[in-house]
Design a protein around this motif. Structure first.
Motif, PDB file in Angstrom:
ATOM      1  N   ALA A 159      -1.920   6.333 -13.326  1.00  0.00           N
ATOM      2  CA  ALA A 159      -2.627   7.603 -13.492  1.00  0.00           C
ATOM      3  C   ALA A 159      -1.839   8.738 -12.852  1.00  0.00           C
ATOM      4  CB  ALA A 159      -4.022   7.527 -12.862  1.00  0.00           C
ATOM      5  N   ASP A 160      -1.573   9.774 -13.623  1.00  0.00           N
ATOM      6  CA  ASP A 160      -0.971  11.001 -13.100  1.00  0.00           C
ATOM      7  C   ASP A 160       0.224  10.688 -12.202  1.00  0.00           C
ATOM      8  OD1 ASP A 160      -3.151  13.371 -13.762  1.00  0.00           O
ATOM      9  OD2 ASP A 160      -4.048  11.394 -13.549  1.00  0.00           O
ATOM     10  N   THR A 161       1.181   9.982 -12.767  1.00  0.00           N
ATOM     11  CA  THR A 161       2.354   9.548 -12.031  1.00  0.00           C
ATOM     12  C   THR A 161       3.570   9.647 -12.937  1.00  0.00           C
ATOM     13  OG1 THR A 161       3.195   7.800 -10.562  1.00  0.00           O
ATOM     14  CG2 THR A 161       2.118   7.095 -12.611  1.00  0.00           C
ATOM     15  N   PHE A 162       4.743   9.325 -12.412  1.00  0.00           N
ATOM     16  CA  PHE A 162       5.959   9.327 -13.223  1.00  0.00           C
ATOM     17  C   PHE A 162       6.965   8.354 -12.626  1.00  0.00           C
ATOM     18  CE2 PHE A 162       6.536  12.482  -9.982  1.00  0.00           C
ATOM     19  CZ  PHE A 162       7.884  12.488  -9.669  1.00  0.00           C
ATOM     20  N   PRO A 163       7.862   7.790 -13.460  1.00  0.00           N
ATOM     21  CA  PRO A 163       8.715   6.695 -13.015  1.00  0.00           C
ATOM     22  C   PRO A 163      10.128   7.074 -12.597  1.00  0.00           C
ATOM     23  CG  PRO A 163       8.733   6.770 -15.390  1.00  0.00           C
ATOM     24  CD  PRO A 163       7.851   7.909 -14.937  1.00  0.00           C
ATOM     25  N   ALA A 164      10.560   8.286 -12.837  1.00  0.00           N
ATOM     26  CA  ALA A 164      11.970   8.637 -12.606  1.00  0.00           C
ATOM     27  C   ALA A 164      12.290   8.744 -11.121  1.00  0.00           C
ATOM     28  CB  ALA A 164      12.302   9.956 -13.305  1.00  0.00           C
ATOM     29  N   ALA A 165      13.549   8.504 -10.785  1.00  0.00           N
ATOM     30  CA  ALA A 165      14.025   8.723  -9.421  1.00  0.00           C
ATOM     31  C   ALA A 165      14.012  10.222  -9.108  1.00  0.00           C
ATOM     32  CB  ALA A 165      15.434   8.162  -9.267  1.00  0.00           C
ATOM     33  N   GLU A 166      14.060  10.537  -7.840  1.00  0.00           N
ATOM     34  CA  GLU A 166      14.041  11.937  -7.425  1.00  0.00           C
ATOM     35  C   GLU A 166      15.369  12.616  -7.721  1.00  0.00           C
ATOM     36  OE1 GLU A 166      12.371  14.610  -7.264  1.00  0.00           O
ATOM     37  OE2 GLU A 166      11.014  13.732  -5.777  1.00  0.00           O
ATOM     38  N   THR A 167      15.302  13.885  -8.070  1.00  0.00           N
ATOM     39  CA  THR A 167      16.508  14.695  -8.258  1.00  0.00           C
ATOM     40  C   THR A 167      17.046  15.138  -6.897  1.00  0.00           C
ATOM     41  OG1 THR A 167      15.244  16.744  -8.320  1.00  0.00           O
ATOM     42  CG2 THR A 167      15.558  15.570 -10.425  1.00  0.00           C
ATOM     43  N   PRO A 168      18.302  15.583  -6.830  1.00  0.00           N
ATOM     44  CA  PRO A 168      18.801  16.111  -5.553  1.00  0.00           C
ATOM     45  C   PRO A 168      17.942  17.249  -5.014  1.00  0.00           C
ATOM     46  CG  PRO A 168      20.626  15.721  -7.055  1.00  0.00           C
ATOM     47  CD  PRO A 168      19.379  15.496  -7.853  1.00  0.00           C
ATOM     48  N   GLU A 169      17.480  18.115  -5.906  1.00  0.00           N
ATOM     49  CA  GLU A 169      16.614  19.216  -5.466  1.00  0.00           C
ATOM     50  C   GLU A 169      15.283  18.677  -4.953  1.00  0.00           C
ATOM     51  OE1 GLU A 169      19.638  20.399  -8.299  1.00  0.00           O
ATOM     52  OE2 GLU A 169      18.003  18.941  -8.500  1.00  0.00           O
ATOM     53  N   GLY A 170      14.763  17.665  -5.633  1.00  0.00           N
ATOM     54  CA  GLY A 170      13.506  17.067  -5.209  1.00  0.00           C
ATOM     55  C   GLY A 170      13.623  16.368  -3.864  1.00  0.00           C
ATOM     56  N   LYS A 171      14.758  15.700  -3.640  1.00  0.00           N
ATOM     57  CA  LYS A 171      14.964  15.052  -2.341  1.00  0.00           C
ATOM     58  C   LYS A 171      14.935  16.072  -1.213  1.00  0.00           C
ATOM     59  CE  LYS A 171      17.699  11.077  -3.867  1.00  0.00           C
ATOM     60  NZ  LYS A 171      18.978  10.341  -3.715  1.00  0.00           N
ATOM     61  N   LYS A 172      15.617  17.181  -1.420  1.00  0.00           N
ATOM     62  CA  LYS A 172      15.628  18.222  -0.385  1.00  0.00           C
ATOM     63  C   LYS A 172      14.225  18.779  -0.169  1.00  0.00           C
ATOM     64  CE  LYS A 172      17.887  22.498   1.078  1.00  0.00           C
ATOM     65  NZ  LYS A 172      16.623  23.076   1.590  1.00  0.00           N
ATOM     66  N   ALA A 173      13.505  19.008  -1.257  1.00  0.00           N
ATOM     67  CA  ALA A 173      12.162  19.574  -1.135  1.00  0.00           C
ATOM     68  C   ALA A 173      11.235  18.630  -0.387  1.00  0.00           C
ATOM     69  CB  ALA A 173      11.608  19.881  -2.518  1.00  0.00           C
ATOM     70  N   ARG A 174      11.320  17.334  -0.650  1.00  0.00           N
ATOM     71  CA  ARG A 174      10.450  16.377   0.039  1.00  0.00           C
ATOM     72  C   ARG A 174      10.799  16.297   1.518  1.00  0.00           C
ATOM     73  NH1 ARG A 174       7.022  13.960  -3.391  1.00  0.00           N
ATOM     74  NH2 ARG A 174       7.679  13.663  -5.565  1.00  0.00           N
ATOM     75  N   ASN A 175      12.079  16.284   1.836  1.00  0.00           N
ATOM     76  CA  ASN A 175      12.463  16.231   3.253  1.00  0.00           C
ATOM     77  C   ASN A 175      12.120  17.519   3.975  1.00  0.00           C
ATOM     78  OD1 ASN A 175      13.853  13.586   4.002  1.00  0.00           O
ATOM     79  ND2 ASN A 175      14.847  14.066   2.058  1.00  0.00           N
ATOM     80  N   ASP A 176      12.272  18.646   3.295  1.00  0.00           N
ATOM     81  CA  ASP A 176      11.876  19.923   3.902  1.00  0.00           C
ATOM     82  C   ASP A 176      10.367  19.951   4.151  1.00  0.00           C
ATOM     83  OD1 ASP A 176      14.486  20.782   3.849  1.00  0.00           O
ATOM     84  OD2 ASP A 176      14.229  22.131   2.133  1.00  0.00           O
ATOM     85  N   MET A 177       9.597  19.432   3.208  1.00  0.00           N
ATOM     86  CA  MET A 177       8.148  19.401   3.388  1.00  0.00           C
ATOM     87  C   MET A 177       7.765  18.464   4.522  1.00  0.00           C
ATOM     88  SD  MET A 177       5.156  20.466   2.696  1.00  0.00           S
ATOM     89  CE  MET A 177       5.403  21.437   1.191  1.00  0.00           C
ATOM     90  N   ALA A 178       8.454  17.323   4.632  1.00  0.00           N
ATOM     91  CA  ALA A 178       8.193  16.420   5.752  1.00  0.00           C
ATOM     92  C   ALA A 178       8.412  17.131   7.081  1.00  0.00           C
ATOM     93  CB  ALA A 178       9.086  15.183   5.646  1.00  0.00           C
ATOM     94  N   ASP A 179       9.510  17.884   7.186  1.00  0.00           N
ATOM     95  CA  ASP A 179       9.771  18.656   8.408  1.00  0.00           C
ATOM     96  C   ASP A 179       8.650  19.658   8.665  1.00  0.00           C
ATOM     97  OD1 ASP A 179      12.175  17.322   8.721  1.00  0.00           O
ATOM     98  OD2 ASP A 179      13.376  18.927   7.812  1.00  0.00           O
ATOM     99  N   ARG A 180       8.193  20.304   7.611  1.00  0.00           N
ATOM    100  CA  ARG A 180       7.135  21.305   7.769  1.00  0.00           C
ATOM    101  C   ARG A 180       5.829  20.669   8.250  1.00  0.00           C
ATOM    102  NH1 ARG A 180       4.019  24.728   2.995  1.00  0.00           N
ATOM    103  NH2 ARG A 180       2.378  25.498   4.376  1.00  0.00           N
ATOM    104  N   LEU A 181       5.462  19.533   7.668  1.00  0.00           N
ATOM    105  CA  LEU A 181       4.212  18.893   8.071  1.00  0.00           C
ATOM    106  C   LEU A 181       4.259  18.465   9.533  1.00  0.00           C
ATOM    107  CD1 LEU A 181       3.338  16.713   4.944  1.00  0.00           C
ATOM    108  CD2 LEU A 181       2.614  19.044   5.489  1.00  0.00           C
ATOM    109  N   LEU A 182       5.398  17.974   9.973  1.00  0.00           N
ATOM    110  CA  LEU A 182       5.526  17.593  11.376  1.00  0.00           C
ATOM    111  C   LEU A 182       5.453  18.809  12.291  1.00  0.00           C
ATOM    112  CD1 LEU A 182       8.341  14.914  11.099  1.00  0.00           C
ATOM    113  CD2 LEU A 182       5.911  14.515  11.515  1.00  0.00           C
ATOM    114  N   ARG A 183       5.940  19.921  11.795  1.00  0.00           N
ATOM    115  CA  ARG A 183       5.976  21.157  12.605  1.00  0.00           C
ATOM    116  C   ARG A 183       4.625  21.872  12.609  1.00  0.00           C
ATOM    117  NH1 ARG A 183       9.902  23.040   9.988  1.00  0.00           N
ATOM    118  NH2 ARG A 183       8.754  24.455   8.603  1.00  0.00           N
ATOM    119  N   GLU A 184       3.967  21.920  11.446  1.00  0.00           N
ATOM    120  CA  GLU A 184       2.783  22.766  11.290  1.00  0.00           C
ATOM    121  C   GLU A 184       1.473  22.007  11.137  1.00  0.00           C
ATOM    122  OE1 GLU A 184       3.376  25.317   7.973  1.00  0.00           O
ATOM    123  OE2 GLU A 184       5.297  26.107   8.673  1.00  0.00           O
TER     124      GLU A 184
END
Length: 260
Positions: free
Chosen positions: A114-139
């Motif tokens: 349900a509401d999912t997708f199978p592809a690997a992450e793009t380079p831009e997506g990898k950066k966005a996920r890691n940046d968001m992880a940093d933000r959640l830990l910070r904020e």
């Protein structure tokens, strides 16, 4: 030995029907499946765990790959004595379902993606996920939850559903959410795996889902050898909550097709 994961295990004590295992998405917990647990537990066993780092399960910081989530699910089902089952997941939960199929396909009798997708992450997506992880830990979680709420559920969703989704997001430990984001950034590509699935599959998506649009669901449906696609109108990323009655009807039809 007590299971590592917290979980809800309802119904089905005297039922011969296949158990239904429900895997939640990010950043939620097992209560996102409350309408499905209520609907299906009278006739079968329904198991809905909190993934590690979410809900009442232990918080494990740093990085949690999808493979670890899948191993946790297998260990929980071993502990509960569940050998074969139907496995359903939404969003990140759907990707965990795919990883479970990669690891132990012989135990899975049907897939719900349900509401999912199978592809690997793009380079831009990898950066966005890691940046968001940093933000959640910070904020913490609240700012993120406020920003994405009306992408998770449509702006026209029922107020109680919207409040439930926001509550789940703000209650999630930032360390667990960040670890999952970093793990998802490194996930494998499951597209080829889908072409080798040998059990029936149900693909469901909200018509107004911005995260995983209908085109993603159509591509999965095309790749799976034996699948049914259902698009739920007037829903975004969480049609199981936004349009629970329709979602449950589609899921009931799929379970009936499995013949149990």
């Amino acid at each position: 030995m007590a299971p590592f994961l917290a979980y809800e295990d309802e119904g089905g004590a005297d039922s011969s029907a296949l158990p239904l295992v429900l895997i939640h998405g990010h950043p939620f917990d097992h209560t996102m499946w409350a309408p499905q647990t209520a609907a299906f537990s009278p006739e079968r066993r329904v198991i809905a765990p909190d993934l590690r780092g979410y809900g009442a399960s232990p918080v494990v910081p740093r990085v949690t790959p999808l493979s670890t989530f899948a191993e946790d699910i297998a260990a929980l089902l071993d502990e509960l004595g569940v050998a074969e089952f139907v496995l359903a997941g939404l969003s990140m939960g759907g990707q965990i379902v795919m990883e479970c199929y990669r690891q132990f396909p012989e135990r899975i009798r049907g897939l719900v993606l349900a509401d999912t997708f199978p592809a690997a992450e793009t380079p831009e997506g990898k950066k966005a996920r890691n940046d968001m992880a940093d933000r959640l830990l910070r904020e913490g979680m609240r700012g993120y939850a406020d920003e994405v709420l009306h992408k998770m559920v449509a702006p026209y969703a029922d107020a109680e559903v919207t409040a439930h989704v926001h509550r789940m997001m703000t209650s999630t430990p930032p360390e667990g959410a960040a670890a999952a984001l970093r793990g998802r950034a490194e996930r494998p590509d499951y597209r080829e795996l889908l072409t080798r699935v040998t059990v029936p599959a149900l693909v469901v998506v909200g018509a107004d889902d911005e995260y995983t649009p209908v085109s993603d669901a159509q591509a999965m449906h095309a790749a799976l050898p034996d699948s049914t696609l259902h698009v739920i109108g007037s829903a975004a990323h969480m049609p199981n909550l936004e349009r629970a009655e329709e979602f449950n009807g589609v899921l009931a039809g799929f379970l009936a097709r499995l013949g149990d």
